[in-house]
Structures are given as structure tokens and as C-alpha cells.
Design a protein around this motif. Sequence first.
Motif, PDB file in Angstrom:
ATOM      1  N   ARG A  18      11.487  37.523 -17.364  1.00 24.02           N
ATOM      2  CA  ARG A  18      12.386  36.637 -18.123  1.00 24.02           C
ATOM      3  C   ARG A  18      13.747  36.504 -17.447  1.00 24.02           C
ATOM      4  N   SER A  19      14.250  37.563 -16.890  1.00 26.01           N
ATOM      5  CA  SER A  19      15.586  37.506 -16.288  1.00 26.01           C
ATOM      6  C   SER A  19      15.587  36.756 -14.949  1.00 26.01           C
ATOM      7  N   SER A  20      14.449  36.730 -14.261  1.00 26.48           N
ATOM      8  CA  SER A  20      14.407  36.065 -12.946  1.00 26.48           C
ATOM      9  C   SER A  20      13.994  34.594 -13.032  1.00 26.48           C
TER      10      SER A  20
ATOM     11  N   VAL B  22       0.842  -1.200   0.000  1.00 25.23           N
ATOM     12  CA  VAL B  22       0.000   0.000   0.000  1.00 25.23           C
ATOM     13  C   VAL B  22       0.876   1.250   0.000  1.00 25.23           C
ATOM     14  N   LEU B  23       1.942   1.240   0.813  1.00 22.27           N
ATOM     15  CA  LEU B  23       2.842   2.389   0.855  1.00 22.27           C
ATOM     16  C   LEU B  23       3.546   2.592  -0.485  1.00 22.27           C
ATOM     17  N   GLN B  24       3.929   1.497  -1.138  1.00 22.89           N
ATOM     18  CA  GLN B  24       4.582   1.612  -2.444  1.00 22.89           C
ATOM     19  C   GLN B  24       3.625   2.191  -3.477  1.00 22.89           C
ATOM     20  N   VAL B  25       2.368   1.756  -3.439  1.00 24.48           N
ATOM     21  CA  VAL B  25       1.379   2.291  -4.376  1.00 24.48           C
ATOM     22  C   VAL B  25       1.172   3.779  -4.119  1.00 24.48           C
ATOM     23  N   ASP B  26       1.001   4.146  -2.854  1.00 26.78           N
ATOM     24  CA  ASP B  26       0.816   5.562  -2.511  1.00 26.78           C
ATOM     25  C   ASP B  26       2.029   6.392  -2.927  1.00 26.78           C
ATOM     26  N   LEU B  27       3.224   5.866  -2.664  1.00 30.57           N
ATOM     27  CA  LEU B  27       4.443   6.575  -3.025  1.00 30.57           C
ATOM     28  C   LEU B  27       4.545   6.736  -4.536  1.00 30.57           C
ATOM     29  N   GLY B  28       4.172   5.714  -5.278  1.00 33.39           N
ATOM     30  CA  GLY B  28       4.173   5.797  -6.738  1.00 33.39           C
ATOM     31  C   GLY B  28       3.218   6.871  -7.241  1.00 33.39           C
ATOM     32  N   GLU B  29       2.035   6.923  -6.643  1.00 39.55           N
ATOM     33  CA  GLU B  29       1.064   7.951  -7.029  1.00 39.55           C
ATOM     34  C   GLU B  29       1.594   9.346  -6.713  1.00 39.55           C
ATOM     35  N   LEU B  30       2.176   9.520  -5.527  1.00 42.80           N
ATOM     36  CA  LEU B  30       2.732  10.826  -5.158  1.00 42.80           C
ATOM     37  C   LEU B  30       3.881  11.219  -6.082  1.00 42.80           C
ATOM     38  N   LYS B  31       4.712  10.248  -6.435  1.00 44.11           N
ATOM     39  CA  LYS B  31       5.829  10.513  -7.351  1.00 44.11           C
ATOM     40  C   LYS B  31       5.292  10.960  -8.712  1.00 44.11           C
ATOM     41  N   GLY B  32       4.238  10.299  -9.195  1.00 45.31           N
ATOM     42  CA  GLY B  32       3.631  10.695 -10.471  1.00 45.31           C
ATOM     43  C   GLY B  32       3.065  12.101 -10.415  1.00 45.31           C
ATOM     44  N   ARG B  33       2.393  12.426  -9.332  1.00 38.09           N
ATOM     45  CA  ARG B  33       1.835  13.769  -9.179  1.00 38.09           C
ATOM     46  C   ARG B  33       2.945  14.818  -9.104  1.00 38.09           C
ATOM     47  N   LEU B  34       4.019  14.507  -8.350  1.00 43.26           N
ATOM     48  CA  LEU B  34       5.134  15.431  -8.233  1.00 43.26           C
ATOM     49  C   LEU B  34       5.803  15.648  -9.591  1.00 43.26           C
ATOM     50  N   THR B  35       5.967  14.578 -10.343  1.00 43.87           N
ATOM     51  CA  THR B  35       6.548  14.698 -11.685  1.00 43.87           C
ATOM     52  C   THR B  35       5.672  15.569 -12.568  1.00 43.87           C
ATOM     53  N   GLU B  36       4.359  15.404 -12.468  1.00 45.93           N
ATOM     54  CA  GLU B  36       3.417  16.220 -13.250  1.00 45.93           C
ATOM     55  C   GLU B  36       3.509  17.698 -12.841  1.00 45.93           C
ATOM     56  N   VAL B  37       3.577  17.972 -11.530  1.00 46.02           N
ATOM     57  CA  VAL B  37       3.689  19.349 -11.045  1.00 46.02           C
ATOM     58  C   VAL B  37       5.001  19.967 -11.532  1.00 46.02           C
ATOM     59  N   ILE B  38       6.090  19.220 -11.445  1.00 48.82           N
ATOM     60  CA  ILE B  38       7.389  19.734 -11.897  1.00 48.82           C
ATOM     61  C   ILE B  38       7.355  19.998 -13.394  1.00 48.82           C
ATOM     62  N   SER B  39       6.734  19.095 -14.143  1.00 49.23           N
ATOM     63  CA  SER B  39       6.620  19.275 -15.594  1.00 49.23           C
ATOM     64  C   SER B  39       5.808  20.525 -15.918  1.00 49.23           C
ATOM     65  N   ASN B  40       4.698  20.715 -15.199  1.00 47.61           N
ATOM     66  CA  ASN B  40       3.868  21.908 -15.407  1.00 47.61           C
ATOM     67  C   ASN B  40       4.650  23.173 -15.058  1.00 47.61           C
ATOM     68  N   CYS B  41       5.400  23.125 -13.980  1.00 45.72           N
ATOM     69  CA  CYS B  41       6.200  24.269 -13.549  1.00 45.72           C
ATOM     70  C   CYS B  41       7.274  24.577 -14.598  1.00 45.72           C
ATOM     71  N   ASP B  42       7.905  23.515 -15.110  1.00 47.15           N
ATOM     72  CA  ASP B  42       8.925  23.687 -16.139  1.00 47.15           C
ATOM     73  C   ASP B  42       8.320  24.305 -17.402  1.00 47.15           C
ATOM     74  N   SER B  43       7.145  23.821 -17.792  1.00 43.71           N
ATOM     75  CA  SER B  43       6.466  24.393 -18.974  1.00 43.71           C
ATOM     76  C   SER B  43       6.144  25.855 -18.746  1.00 43.71           C
ATOM     77  N   LEU B  44       5.678  26.201 -17.575  1.00 43.52           N
ATOM     78  CA  LEU B  44       5.353  27.584 -17.250  1.00 43.52           C
ATOM     79  C   LEU B  44       6.602  28.466 -17.297  1.00 43.52           C
ATOM     80  N   CYS B  45       7.721  27.968 -16.739  1.00 42.49           N
ATOM     81  CA  CYS B  45       8.979  28.724 -16.769  1.00 42.49           C
ATOM     82  C   CYS B  45       9.444  28.948 -18.211  1.00 42.49           C
ATOM     83  N   LYS B  46       9.353  27.910 -19.044  1.00 47.62           N
ATOM     84  CA  LYS B  46       9.749  28.036 -20.449  1.00 47.62           C
ATOM     85  C   LYS B  46       8.853  29.036 -21.170  1.00 47.62           C
TER      86      LYS B  46
END
Length: 174
Positions: A149-151, A114-138
Motif C-alpha cells: 500500500r505504501s509503495s 491506415v496509420l490513423q486507424v492503427d494509431l487509434g486502435e493502439l491508443k484505445g489499447r493503451l487507454t485500456e491497459v492504463i485503466s486496468n493498471c489504475d484499477s489494480l493500483c486502487k
Amino acid sequence: MGSSESTLSSSQRADDEISTVSSQSEVVDPLLEKLRSLKIATPILTAPLEEETSLTDILVRKPSSSSASVNPMVLLELFSMYRDWQEAKIQTISKKQEEVENKIEVADALTVHVLQVDLGELKGRLTEVISNCDSLCKRINAEGPESLRSSVKPFSVTSADLETSCRSHGKSVK
């Protein structure tokens, strides 16, 4: 009334009749039968001594030729019965211990899963948030106002970087 019983007659007319039954019940008490079937056993001690007052005194004392002796066959039978009882208890305890260990293993496996499944889900969500943040920065870098742009620097983190970061903080990611 002694050995006879008095009952009211089933045919009650104007005057009540009392009939007396003098027959004995045919039912035999099972405890009484067991008591009647008991037989006197042979004594364990062949010639008891006056100074021996308990079983411990008898079993611990040093044997002597003139003292009373315990029948070795009876003593062997007592120790055999005790050993059999101990072995049965050991088997029962071992079986219960195995059942408890199996239940603990199952609970641990289920919890870790159960912990591995939860951790996998959290990792997927974190990856999605980071990807969205990266897209926004770009996007801000490409289309945003000059002051932003400079900051803003690209925020690209791969899942391998995420695993390395988690491990360095003492957490395991699977």
C-alpha cells in the motif's frame, strides 16, 4: 520456270502428270502501288549553293540577295509541324504527370488513413491497459497488504493526458 508455275495434277493415276499454269496473279503488292503513286515534290531550295552542305548551314546562314533562298512557306510549315509535335508531347507528358500525381495522392491518403486507424486502435489499447493498471493500483491500495500500500500510488491518466504526453514526444494523435 519464269512467269509460269508447275504443279502436280490433282488427278494422279498410274502415271503422274505435270500441268503448267501461265496466268499471272491478280494480287497487287501494296508497297509497289505506293511507290507508283509517289509524285516528285517541289524542291525546298530554289538555287542551292556549293558551300552549304547541311540543313543547319542553310537555316543559320545570313541571307544575301545572290544566295539561294529557302521557300518561306515550306519553312513556316516545318516550324508549324515541329510546334504541333511539341504541343502534343507536352499534353501527353502533362496528362501522365497528372495521373502520377493523382496516384501518389491516393496512395498517401490511403497510407495516412491506415496509420490513423492503427494509431487509434493502439491508443484505445493503451487507454485500456492504463485503466486496468489504475484499477489494480486502487485495489492494492484498498485491499492489498500493508507493505504494498505504501509503495503503490494511483495511476490515473486520462486520454487528454495521453495526447499531451504523445505530443511532447513529437507524435501526433488523432
